[in-house]
Design a protein around this motif. Structure first.
Motif, mmCIF file in Angstrom:
data_model
loop_
_atom_site.group_PDB
_atom_site.id
_atom_site.type_symbol
_atom_site.label_atom_id
_atom_site.label_comp_id
_atom_site.label_asym_id
_atom_site.label_seq_id
_atom_site.Cartn_x
_atom_site.Cartn_y
_atom_site.Cartn_z
ATOM 1 N N LEU A 146 38.203 65.205 110.959
ATOM 2 C CA LEU A 146 38.076 63.825 111.344
ATOM 3 C C LEU A 146 39.257 63.220 112.180
ATOM 4 O O LEU A 146 39.050 62.336 112.922
ATOM 5 N N TYR A 147 40.292 63.505 111.523
ATOM 6 C CA TYR A 147 41.578 62.928 112.055
ATOM 7 C C TYR A 147 41.883 63.315 113.733
ATOM 8 O O TYR A 147 42.802 62.923 114.042
ATOM 9 N N HIS A 148 41.136 64.341 113.940
ATOM 10 C CA HIS A 148 41.542 64.831 115.564
ATOM 11 C C HIS A 148 40.726 63.721 116.376
ATOM 12 O O HIS A 148 41.191 63.729 117.496
ATOM 13 N N GLU A 152 31.541 48.761 101.347
ATOM 14 C CA GLU A 152 32.557 49.079 100.459
ATOM 15 C C GLU A 152 32.320 50.421 100.161
ATOM 16 O O GLU A 152 33.159 51.511 99.550
ATOM 17 N N GLY A 153 31.183 51.255 100.638
ATOM 18 C CA GLY A 153 30.786 52.639 100.416
ATOM 19 C C GLY A 153 31.283 53.673 101.327
ATOM 20 O O GLY A 153 31.042 54.679 101.344
ATOM 21 N N LEU A 154 32.091 52.851 102.432
ATOM 22 C CA LEU A 154 32.347 53.878 103.499
ATOM 23 C C LEU A 154 33.600 54.942 103.021
ATOM 24 O O LEU A 154 34.403 54.311 102.388
ATOM 25 N N SER A 155 33.382 56.085 103.360
ATOM 26 C CA SER A 155 34.216 57.151 102.553
ATOM 27 C C SER A 155 34.362 58.338 103.653
ATOM 28 O O SER A 155 33.566 58.864 104.358
ATOM 29 N N LEU A 156 35.734 58.610 103.912
ATOM 30 C CA LEU A 156 35.729 59.626 105.120
ATOM 31 C C LEU A 156 35.379 60.817 104.615
ATOM 32 O O LEU A 156 34.712 61.745 105.298
ATOM 33 N N ARG A 157 35.365 61.180 103.093
ATOM 34 C CA ARG A 157 35.217 62.551 102.660
ATOM 35 C C ARG A 157 33.670 62.565 102.659
ATOM 36 O O ARG A 157 33.239 63.671 102.887
ATOM 37 N N GLY A 158 33.133 61.610 102.327
ATOM 38 C CA GLY A 158 31.502 61.439 102.525
ATOM 39 C C GLY A 158 30.917 61.589 104.133
ATOM 40 O O GLY A 158 30.102 62.442 104.339
ATOM 41 N N PRO A 211 42.789 58.769 114.149
ATOM 42 C CA PRO A 211 43.852 59.215 113.292
ATOM 43 C C PRO A 211 44.028 58.681 112.046
ATOM 44 O O PRO A 211 45.027 59.030 111.227
ATOM 45 N N SER A 212 43.079 57.717 111.399
ATOM 46 C CA SER A 212 43.457 57.309 110.296
ATOM 47 C C SER A 212 41.953 56.388 109.722
ATOM 48 O O SER A 212 41.044 56.432 110.771
ATOM 49 N N ARG A 213 42.083 56.132 108.602
ATOM 50 C CA ARG A 213 40.789 55.124 108.131
ATOM 51 C C ARG A 213 40.724 54.076 108.961
ATOM 52 O O ARG A 213 39.625 53.666 109.128
ATOM 53 N N ASP A 214 41.810 53.534 109.125
ATOM 54 C CA ASP A 214 41.616 52.245 109.673
ATOM 55 C C ASP A 214 41.259 52.297 111.150
ATOM 56 O O ASP A 214 40.601 51.349 111.718
ATOM 57 N N ALA A 215 41.582 53.394 111.882
ATOM 58 C CA ALA A 215 41.247 53.475 113.163
ATOM 59 C C ALA A 215 39.512 53.784 113.097
ATOM 60 O O ALA A 215 38.909 53.242 114.078
ATOM 61 N N LEU A 216 39.252 54.577 112.257
ATOM 62 C CA LEU A 216 37.546 54.749 112.124
ATOM 63 C C LEU A 216 36.842 53.356 112.033
ATOM 64 O O LEU A 216 35.726 53.048 112.417
ATOM 65 N N THR A 238 32.656 61.948 118.702
ATOM 66 C CA THR A 238 32.891 60.420 118.080
ATOM 67 C C THR A 238 31.669 59.773 117.891
ATOM 68 O O THR A 238 31.737 59.102 117.018
ATOM 69 N N ARG A 239 30.658 59.794 118.604
ATOM 70 C CA ARG A 239 29.415 59.216 118.399
ATOM 71 C C ARG A 239 28.893 59.556 117.244
ATOM 72 O O ARG A 239 28.216 58.817 116.277
ATOM 73 N N GLU A 240 28.992 61.030 116.721
ATOM 74 C CA GLU A 240 28.295 61.583 115.719
ATOM 75 C C GLU A 240 28.989 60.966 114.282
ATOM 76 O O GLU A 240 28.385 60.582 113.355
ATOM 77 N N ILE A 241 30.301 60.856 114.431
ATOM 78 C CA ILE A 241 31.169 60.438 113.360
ATOM 79 C C ILE A 241 30.692 58.898 112.995
ATOM 80 O O ILE A 241 30.640 58.559 111.806
ATOM 81 N N LEU A 242 30.803 58.052 114.141
ATOM 82 C CA LEU A 242 30.599 56.598 113.977
ATOM 83 C C LEU A 242 28.999 56.491 113.446
ATOM 84 O O LEU A 242 28.735 55.595 112.577
ATOM 85 N N ASP A 243 28.011 57.446 114.019
ATOM 86 C CA ASP A 243 26.730 57.396 113.367
ATOM 87 C C ASP A 243 26.717 57.505 111.965
ATOM 88 O O ASP A 243 25.827 56.904 111.217
#
Length: 243
Positions: free
Chosen positions: A57-59, A39-45, A62-67, A22-27
């Motif tokens: 990522l969804y594990h 605006e450049g935030l991208s789940l795919r990126g 669960p959603s873009r909004d949650a991230l 989770t920390r790695e994803i947020l970093d």
């Protein structure tokens, strides 16, 4: 002997791995914001940077909004930590001196993290709405609580209730009382909001480049002078001597 302290059980290996991921994803999300703006935030990126699939990522979110909620919450916490550290490392002094150090910590964090500051206070991200009274709101209240504690901690509730402010309408007084959840009387809440608005407004103008005409070498001095005047005035408006 019995104790009121309850030991927190250690995290399991699975929980530790999840927390680390989770920390790695947020970093990775914060790096994207720093490099490309909110605006450049991208789940795919993010997934590509971490060499994982978007589905993986969804594990964790669960959603873009949650991230985004997790990212904004972590960013507010980082800002609050900067304010707290600035106050705690300030030279010994009165409350005005300590709060002044906190406002300068707020400004320093903002001008050194402009993209993250814009994530918090810039144009809202398209199609995102923070959960009502959710973690982002709680994180934002942490910053407010720091200034509340430092600015008013030397006064009793009776003094705060008698603060010399403009007369509040019954409707506004009730609203401010509800906003503070009983922790501050309406006059003190009004003072705190005024101070917050003044501090935040000056920082926004600087971060968004609207005060460059003043000159980079003078903006910090003008900010400090303005905030000191505001803080000293707030203390004068509170009835009775400081404890």
């Amino acid at each position: 002997m019995p104790t009121d302290d309850v030991a927190t059980p250690p995290l399991t290996l699975r929980e530790r791995r999840r927390a680390a991921a989770t920390r790695e994803i947020l970093d990775a999300a914060r790096r994207q914001v720093t490099e490309k703006g909110p605006e450049g935030l991208s789940l795919r990126g993010i997934a590509r940077d971490l060499r994982m699939s978007v589905q993986s990522l969804y594990h964790y979110f669960p959603s873009r909004d949650a991230l985004i909620t997790g990212l904004i919450t972590a960013t507010y916490d980082d800002l609050a930590d900067a304010v707290r550290a600035a106050i705690d490392t300030a030279p010994d002094g009165d409350a005005v001196t300590r709060v002044l150090a906190g406002t300068e910590g707020y400004r320093r964090w903002a001008i050194t993290h402009p993209e993250e500051f814009q994530l918090l206070y810039g144009t809202p991200l398209r199609n995102y709405a923070a959960p009502p009274d959710g973690p982002t709101t709680q994180a934002m209240r942490r910053i407010s609580a720091i200034f509340h504690e430092e600015l008013f901690g030397g006064f009793t509730p009776e003094q705060l209730a008698a603060a010399d402010t403009a007369r509040l309408s019954p409707e506004l007084g009730s609203h401010l009382d509800a906003m503070a959840d009983g922790t501050l009387p309406p006059p003190a809440t009004s003072l705190l909001l005024s101070l917050w608005g003044h501090m935040h407004g000056l920082v926004v103008l600087e971060v968004f480049g609207h005060t460059t005409f003043i000159g980079a070498g003078h903006q910090a001095e003008l900010f400090r002078m303005s905030m000191r005047h505001m803080l000293e005035d707030a203390h004068r408006r509170i009835a009775g001597p400081q404890q």
